[in-house]
Design a protein around this motif. Sequence first.
Motif, PDB file in Angstrom:
ATOM      1  N   ILE A   3      28.669 -47.928 -92.924  1.00  0.00           N
ATOM      2  CA  ILE A   3      27.374 -47.696 -93.871  1.00  0.00           C
ATOM      3  C   ILE A   3      27.780 -48.087 -95.113  1.00  0.00           C
ATOM      4  CG2 ILE A   3      25.756 -45.901 -94.806  1.00  0.00           C
ATOM      5  CD1 ILE A   3      25.384 -46.250 -91.847  1.00  0.00           C
ATOM      6  N   VAL A   4      28.880 -47.959 -95.538  1.00  0.00           N
ATOM      7  CA  VAL A   4      29.495 -48.262 -97.022  1.00  0.00           C
ATOM      8  C   VAL A   4      30.088 -49.885 -96.744  1.00  0.00           C
ATOM      9  CG1 VAL A   4      30.883 -47.884 -99.209  1.00  0.00           C
ATOM     10  CG2 VAL A   4      29.219 -46.070 -97.975  1.00  0.00           C
ATOM     11  N   ASN A   5      31.181 -49.672 -95.806  1.00  0.00           N
ATOM     12  CA  ASN A   5      32.131 -50.892 -95.729  1.00  0.00           C
ATOM     13  C   ASN A   5      32.301 -51.261 -94.198  1.00  0.00           C
ATOM     14  OD1 ASN A   5      34.453 -52.677 -95.715  1.00  0.00           O
ATOM     15  ND2 ASN A   5      35.542 -51.537 -96.961  1.00  0.00           N
ATOM     16  N   ASN A   6      31.574 -52.236 -93.841  1.00  0.00           N
ATOM     17  CA  ASN A   6      31.325 -52.565 -92.503  1.00  0.00           C
ATOM     18  C   ASN A   6      32.456 -53.621 -92.006  1.00  0.00           C
ATOM     19  OD1 ASN A   6      30.274 -51.922 -89.892  1.00  0.00           O
ATOM     20  ND2 ASN A   6      29.371 -53.999 -89.681  1.00  0.00           N
ATOM     21  N   SER A  21      36.618 -59.999 -87.413  1.00  0.00           N
ATOM     22  CA  SER A  21      35.674 -60.143 -86.445  1.00  0.00           C
ATOM     23  C   SER A  21      34.202 -59.188 -86.617  1.00  0.00           C
ATOM     24  CB  SER A  21      36.419 -59.620 -84.987  1.00  0.00           C
ATOM     25  OG  SER A  21      35.553 -59.542 -83.807  1.00  0.00           O
ATOM     26  N   LEU A  22      33.152 -59.925 -86.490  1.00  0.00           N
ATOM     27  CA  LEU A  22      31.848 -59.219 -86.750  1.00  0.00           C
ATOM     28  C   LEU A  22      31.225 -59.456 -85.486  1.00  0.00           C
ATOM     29  CD1 LEU A  22      31.553 -60.988 -90.158  1.00  0.00           C
ATOM     30  CD2 LEU A  22      31.409 -58.375 -89.899  1.00  0.00           C
ATOM     31  N   CYS A  23      30.268 -58.556 -85.342  1.00  0.00           N
ATOM     32  CA  CYS A  23      29.473 -58.246 -84.181  1.00  0.00           C
ATOM     33  C   CYS A  23      28.089 -58.090 -84.225  1.00  0.00           C
ATOM     34  CB  CYS A  23      29.975 -57.288 -83.117  1.00  0.00           C
ATOM     35  SG  CYS A  23      29.980 -55.693 -83.867  1.00  0.00           S
ATOM     36  N   ILE A  53      20.698 -54.419 -90.706  1.00  0.00           N
ATOM     37  CA  ILE A  53      20.459 -55.018 -92.068  1.00  0.00           C
ATOM     38  C   ILE A  53      21.559 -54.348 -93.219  1.00  0.00           C
ATOM     39  CG2 ILE A  53      18.946 -55.249 -94.330  1.00  0.00           C
ATOM     40  CD1 ILE A  53      16.772 -55.479 -92.027  1.00  0.00           C
ATOM     41  N   ALA A  54      21.578 -53.008 -93.109  1.00  0.00           N
ATOM     42  CA  ALA A  54      22.624 -52.324 -94.084  1.00  0.00           C
ATOM     43  C   ALA A  54      23.914 -52.845 -93.889  1.00  0.00           C
ATOM     44  CB  ALA A  54      22.489 -50.928 -93.746  1.00  0.00           C
ATOM     45  N   ASN A  67      26.812 -55.353 -96.727  1.00  0.00           N
ATOM     46  CA  ASN A  67      27.861 -54.858 -97.208  1.00  0.00           C
ATOM     47  C   ASN A  67      29.120 -55.637 -96.877  1.00  0.00           C
ATOM     48  OD1 ASN A  67      29.625 -53.245 -95.324  1.00  0.00           O
ATOM     49  ND2 ASN A  67      27.779 -51.872 -95.158  1.00  0.00           N
ATOM     50  N   THR A  68      28.901 -56.756 -95.830  1.00  0.00           N
ATOM     51  CA  THR A  68      30.121 -57.486 -95.459  1.00  0.00           C
ATOM     52  C   THR A  68      30.242 -58.857 -96.109  1.00  0.00           C
ATOM     53  OG1 THR A  68      28.772 -58.581 -93.818  1.00  0.00           O
ATOM     54  CG2 THR A  68      29.890 -56.534 -93.107  1.00  0.00           C
ATOM     55  N   TYR A  69      29.039 -59.160 -96.931  1.00  0.00           N
ATOM     56  CA  TYR A  69      28.841 -60.539 -97.431  1.00  0.00           C
ATOM     57  C   TYR A  69      30.261 -60.564 -98.462  1.00  0.00           C
ATOM     58  CZ  TYR A  69      24.376 -60.692 -95.694  1.00  0.00           C
ATOM     59  OH  TYR A  69      23.287 -60.856 -94.921  1.00  0.00           O
TER      60      TYR A  69
END
Length: 253
Positions: free
Chosen positions: A153-156, A171-173, A195-196, A200-202
Amino acid sequence: MKVGLVLSGGGIRGVSHLGVIKALAENGISISHISGTSAGAIAAVFYAAGLSPEKILEIIVKVKPGNFVRPGFPGYGLLKTAPVQKLFEKYLPVENFEELNIPVTVSITRLKDAKTCYYSSGPIAQVLTASSAVPVVFTPVKIDGIDYVDGGIVNNLPVEPVAHCDKVIGSLCNPIDENFNVKNMRSLVERTLLIAVNTNTYSRREKCDVILEPEGLKQMRVFSMSKAAEIFRIGYEYTLEQMGEIKRRLGMN
Protein backbone atom coordinates in the motif's frame (compact mmCIF):
# COMPACT_ATOMS: atom_id res chain seq x y z
CA MET A 1 29.11 -9.31 -7.24
CA LYS A 2 26.14 -9.08 -4.92
CA VAL A 3 22.77 -9.08 -6.69
CA GLY A 4 19.66 -7.93 -4.83
CA LEU A 5 16.19 -9.01 -5.94
CA VAL A 6 13.07 -6.96 -5.17
CA LEU A 7 9.67 -8.62 -5.52
CA SER A 8 6.50 -6.53 -5.64
CA GLY A 9 3.06 -7.39 -4.35
CA GLY A 10 0.20 -8.18 -6.71
CA GLY A 11 -2.08 -10.96 -5.50
CA ILE A 12 -1.93 -14.17 -7.52
CA ARG A 13 0.06 -12.28 -10.14
CA GLY A 14 2.94 -12.58 -7.69
CA VAL A 15 3.36 -16.19 -8.81
CA SER A 16 5.17 -14.71 -11.81
CA HIS A 17 8.07 -13.97 -9.44
CA LEU A 18 8.61 -17.71 -9.11
CA GLY A 19 9.01 -18.00 -12.88
CA VAL A 20 11.44 -15.07 -12.80
CA ILE A 21 13.50 -16.71 -10.04
CA LYS A 22 13.58 -20.02 -11.91
CA ALA A 23 14.86 -18.37 -15.10
CA LEU A 24 17.50 -16.35 -13.23
CA ALA A 25 18.80 -19.42 -11.40
CA GLU A 26 18.97 -21.48 -14.58
CA ASN A 27 21.14 -18.79 -16.15
CA GLY A 28 23.64 -18.60 -13.35
CA ILE A 29 22.39 -15.40 -11.70
CA SER A 30 22.85 -15.89 -7.98
CA ILE A 31 20.80 -13.76 -5.60
CA SER A 32 22.48 -12.39 -2.46
CA HIS A 33 19.51 -10.68 -0.76
CA ILE A 34 15.77 -10.59 -1.46
CA SER A 35 13.36 -7.85 -0.46
CA GLY A 36 9.64 -8.31 -0.95
CA THR A 37 6.18 -7.28 0.07
CA SER A 38 2.82 -9.06 0.03
CA ALA A 39 2.86 -11.76 -2.68
CA GLY A 40 6.50 -10.91 -3.37
CA ALA A 41 7.37 -11.49 0.27
CA ILE A 42 5.70 -14.91 0.15
CA ALA A 43 7.71 -15.91 -2.92
CA ALA A 44 10.91 -14.57 -1.35
CA VAL A 45 10.55 -16.36 1.98
CA PHE A 46 9.52 -19.73 0.59
CA TYR A 47 12.33 -19.71 -1.98
CA ALA A 48 14.91 -18.61 0.58
CA ALA A 49 13.66 -21.39 2.88
CA GLY A 50 14.91 -23.92 0.32
CA LEU A 51 11.79 -24.69 -1.72
CA SER A 52 12.13 -24.72 -5.50
CA PRO A 53 9.89 -22.40 -7.56
CA GLU A 54 8.07 -25.48 -8.87
CA LYS A 55 7.43 -26.78 -5.35
CA ILE A 56 6.10 -23.40 -4.22
CA LEU A 57 3.76 -23.35 -7.24
CA GLU A 58 2.59 -26.84 -6.30
CA ILE A 59 1.68 -25.63 -2.79
CA ILE A 60 -0.17 -22.60 -4.17
CA VAL A 61 -2.19 -24.76 -6.55
CA LYS A 62 -3.00 -27.22 -3.75
CA VAL A 63 -4.19 -24.60 -1.27
CA LYS A 64 -7.83 -23.76 -1.96
CA PRO A 65 -9.33 -20.33 -1.16
CA GLY A 66 -11.75 -22.03 1.21
CA ASN A 67 -8.80 -22.96 3.41
CA PHE A 68 -8.35 -19.38 4.52
CA VAL A 69 -11.74 -17.75 3.98
CA ARG A 70 -13.13 -16.93 7.42
CA PRO A 71 -15.50 -13.97 7.87
CA GLY A 72 -13.82 -11.08 9.65
CA PHE A 73 -16.95 -9.54 11.16
CA PRO A 74 -17.12 -7.92 13.59
CA GLY A 75 -13.83 -6.26 12.72
CA TYR A 76 -12.01 -4.20 10.14
CA GLY A 77 -11.88 -6.60 7.24
CA LEU A 78 -14.02 -9.05 5.31
CA LEU A 79 -11.72 -11.98 6.15
CA LYS A 80 -9.68 -13.02 9.16
CA THR A 81 -5.91 -13.39 8.83
CA ALA A 82 -5.43 -16.18 11.40
CA PRO A 83 -6.11 -18.99 8.85
CA VAL A 84 -3.55 -17.41 6.48
CA GLN A 85 -0.90 -17.43 9.19
CA LYS A 86 -1.65 -21.07 9.95
CA LEU A 87 -1.06 -21.93 6.28
CA PHE A 88 2.34 -20.24 6.38
CA GLU A 89 3.23 -22.09 9.57
CA LYS A 90 2.16 -25.38 7.98
CA TYR A 91 4.10 -25.11 4.73
CA LEU A 92 7.19 -23.13 5.68
CA PRO A 93 10.04 -25.49 6.64
CA VAL A 94 11.59 -22.85 8.95
CA GLU A 95 10.22 -20.56 11.66
CA ASN A 96 12.66 -17.65 11.79
CA PHE A 97 14.32 -15.33 9.27
CA GLU A 98 17.73 -16.36 10.57
CA GLU A 99 17.16 -19.90 9.27
CA LEU A 100 16.70 -18.84 5.63
CA ASN A 101 19.36 -19.76 3.07
CA ILE A 102 19.26 -16.26 1.56
CA PRO A 103 18.73 -13.08 3.61
CA VAL A 104 15.17 -11.79 3.15
CA THR A 105 13.62 -8.50 4.20
CA VAL A 106 9.82 -8.23 4.33
CA SER A 107 8.10 -4.85 4.27
CA ILE A 108 4.79 -4.15 5.99
CA THR A 109 2.77 -0.97 6.56
CA ARG A 110 2.20 0.38 10.05
CA LEU A 111 -1.41 1.48 9.96
CA LYS A 112 -1.35 4.30 12.51
CA ASP A 113 1.21 6.44 10.67
CA ALA A 114 1.40 4.86 7.20
CA LYS A 115 5.09 4.05 7.66
CA THR A 116 6.90 1.16 5.98
CA CYS A 117 8.52 -1.19 8.48
CA TYR A 118 11.13 -3.79 7.57
CA TYR A 119 11.56 -7.20 9.17
CA SER A 120 14.52 -9.49 8.60
CA SER A 121 14.84 -11.30 11.91
CA GLY A 122 12.65 -13.24 14.32
CA PRO A 123 9.50 -15.27 13.55
CA ILE A 124 8.38 -15.21 9.92
CA ALA A 125 4.72 -16.29 9.75
CA GLN A 126 3.10 -13.34 11.50
CA VAL A 127 5.14 -10.77 9.57
CA LEU A 128 4.38 -12.53 6.28
CA THR A 129 0.68 -12.49 7.13
CA ALA A 130 0.79 -8.77 7.90
CA SER A 131 2.59 -8.06 4.63
CA SER A 132 -0.25 -9.77 2.77
CA ALA A 133 -3.16 -8.25 4.73
CA VAL A 134 -4.86 -6.19 2.02
CA PRO A 135 -6.94 -3.51 3.79
CA VAL A 136 -10.71 -4.07 3.80
CA VAL A 137 -10.23 -7.59 2.38
CA PHE A 138 -8.32 -8.79 5.47
CA THR A 139 -8.30 -7.60 9.06
CA PRO A 140 -5.07 -5.87 10.18
CA VAL A 141 -2.43 -7.98 11.90
CA LYS A 142 -1.29 -6.99 15.38
CA ILE A 143 2.43 -7.25 16.13
CA ASP A 144 3.38 -6.16 19.65
CA GLY A 145 -0.04 -4.52 19.96
CA ILE A 146 0.31 -2.41 16.80
CA ASP A 147 -1.83 -2.86 13.66
CA TYR A 148 -0.08 -3.61 10.36
CA VAL A 149 -1.40 -4.13 6.83
CA ASP A 150 -0.17 -4.98 3.34
CA GLY A 151 3.29 -3.51 2.69
CA GLY A 152 2.47 -2.74 -0.93
CA ILE A 153 0.00 0.00 0.00
CA VAL A 154 2.88 2.37 0.82
CA ASN A 155 5.89 0.71 -0.81
CA ASN A 156 5.22 -1.91 -3.45
CA LEU A 157 8.83 -2.04 -4.63
CA PRO A 158 10.88 -2.13 -1.40
CA VAL A 159 14.29 -1.56 -2.95
CA GLU A 160 15.78 0.14 0.12
CA PRO A 161 16.81 -3.06 1.97
CA VAL A 162 18.94 -4.24 -0.99
CA ALA A 163 20.53 -0.87 -1.76
CA HIS A 164 23.86 -2.22 -0.47
CA CYS A 165 24.04 -4.75 -3.32
CA ASP A 166 26.19 -4.09 -6.40
CA LYS A 167 23.24 -4.64 -8.73
CA VAL A 168 19.48 -4.70 -8.15
CA ILE A 169 16.80 -6.55 -10.10
CA GLY A 170 13.22 -5.38 -9.63
CA SER A 171 10.43 -7.83 -10.45
CA LEU A 172 7.01 -6.18 -10.87
CA CYS A 173 3.75 -7.98 -11.60
CA ASN A 174 1.20 -5.18 -12.00
CA PRO A 175 1.25 -3.85 -15.56
CA ILE A 176 -1.84 -1.72 -16.15
CA ASP A 177 -4.34 -2.94 -18.73
CA GLU A 178 -5.40 0.20 -20.59
CA ASN A 179 -8.57 -1.50 -21.87
CA PHE A 180 -9.86 -2.55 -18.45
CA ASN A 181 -13.59 -2.18 -17.84
CA VAL A 182 -15.12 -2.04 -14.36
CA LYS A 183 -17.90 -4.62 -14.24
CA ASN A 184 -18.67 -4.97 -10.54
CA MET A 185 -17.54 -4.05 -7.04
CA ARG A 186 -14.81 -6.69 -7.03
CA SER A 187 -13.26 -5.41 -10.24
CA LEU A 188 -13.46 -1.83 -8.91
CA VAL A 189 -11.55 -2.78 -5.74
CA GLU A 190 -9.01 -4.69 -7.80
CA ARG A 191 -8.46 -1.78 -10.18
CA THR A 192 -8.15 0.75 -7.35
CA LEU A 193 -5.51 -1.36 -5.60
CA LEU A 194 -3.53 -1.76 -8.81
CA ILE A 195 -3.47 1.98 -9.36
CA ALA A 196 -2.39 2.62 -5.77
CA VAL A 197 0.46 0.11 -5.71
CA ASN A 198 1.72 1.13 -9.14
CA THR A 199 1.91 4.79 -8.23
CA ASN A 200 4.30 4.27 -5.35
CA THR A 201 6.74 2.23 -7.47
CA TYR A 202 7.61 4.94 -10.01
CA SER A 203 10.43 6.66 -8.09
CA ARG A 204 11.87 3.33 -6.94
CA ARG A 205 12.13 1.81 -10.40
CA GLU A 206 15.03 4.15 -11.11
CA LYS A 207 16.98 2.54 -8.26
CA CYS A 208 16.94 -0.84 -10.04
CA ASP A 209 19.52 -1.84 -12.65
CA VAL A 210 17.00 -4.25 -14.17
CA ILE A 211 13.21 -3.99 -14.20
CA LEU A 212 11.15 -7.05 -15.16
CA GLU A 213 7.41 -6.56 -15.72
CA PRO A 214 5.77 -9.14 -18.01
CA GLU A 215 3.19 -7.59 -20.31
CA GLY A 216 1.38 -10.92 -20.41
CA LEU A 217 0.12 -10.31 -16.86
CA LYS A 218 -2.18 -7.49 -17.97
CA GLN A 219 -5.06 -9.90 -18.61
CA MET A 220 -4.64 -11.73 -15.30
CA ARG A 221 -7.01 -10.90 -12.46
CA VAL A 222 -5.36 -10.29 -9.10
CA PHE A 223 -7.49 -12.93 -7.35
CA SER A 224 -7.62 -15.58 -10.13
CA MET A 225 -6.15 -18.52 -8.20
CA SER A 226 -6.91 -20.91 -11.08
CA LYS A 227 -4.41 -19.06 -13.29
CA ALA A 228 -1.39 -19.73 -11.07
CA ALA A 229 0.38 -22.15 -13.44
CA GLU A 230 -0.15 -19.85 -16.42
CA ILE A 231 1.14 -16.85 -14.48
CA PHE A 232 4.24 -18.85 -13.47
CA ARG A 233 4.87 -19.63 -17.14
CA ILE A 234 4.46 -15.99 -18.16
CA GLY A 235 7.10 -14.88 -15.65
CA TYR A 236 9.50 -17.62 -16.64
CA GLU A 237 9.25 -17.17 -20.42
CA TYR A 238 9.41 -13.39 -20.21
CA THR A 239 12.60 -13.52 -18.14
CA LEU A 240 14.22 -15.95 -20.55
CA GLU A 241 13.38 -13.58 -23.42
CA GLN A 242 15.03 -10.72 -21.54
CA MET A 243 18.07 -12.70 -20.41
CA GLY A 244 20.53 -11.13 -22.83
CA GLU A 245 19.60 -7.63 -21.67
CA ILE A 246 19.54 -8.71 -18.03
CA LYS A 247 23.09 -10.03 -18.21
CA ARG A 248 24.25 -6.93 -20.06
CA ARG A 249 22.86 -4.65 -17.38
CA LEU A 250 24.41 -6.81 -14.65
CA GLY A 251 27.76 -6.67 -16.42
CA MET A 252 27.84 -10.40 -17.07
CA ASN A 253 28.41 -10.28 -20.85
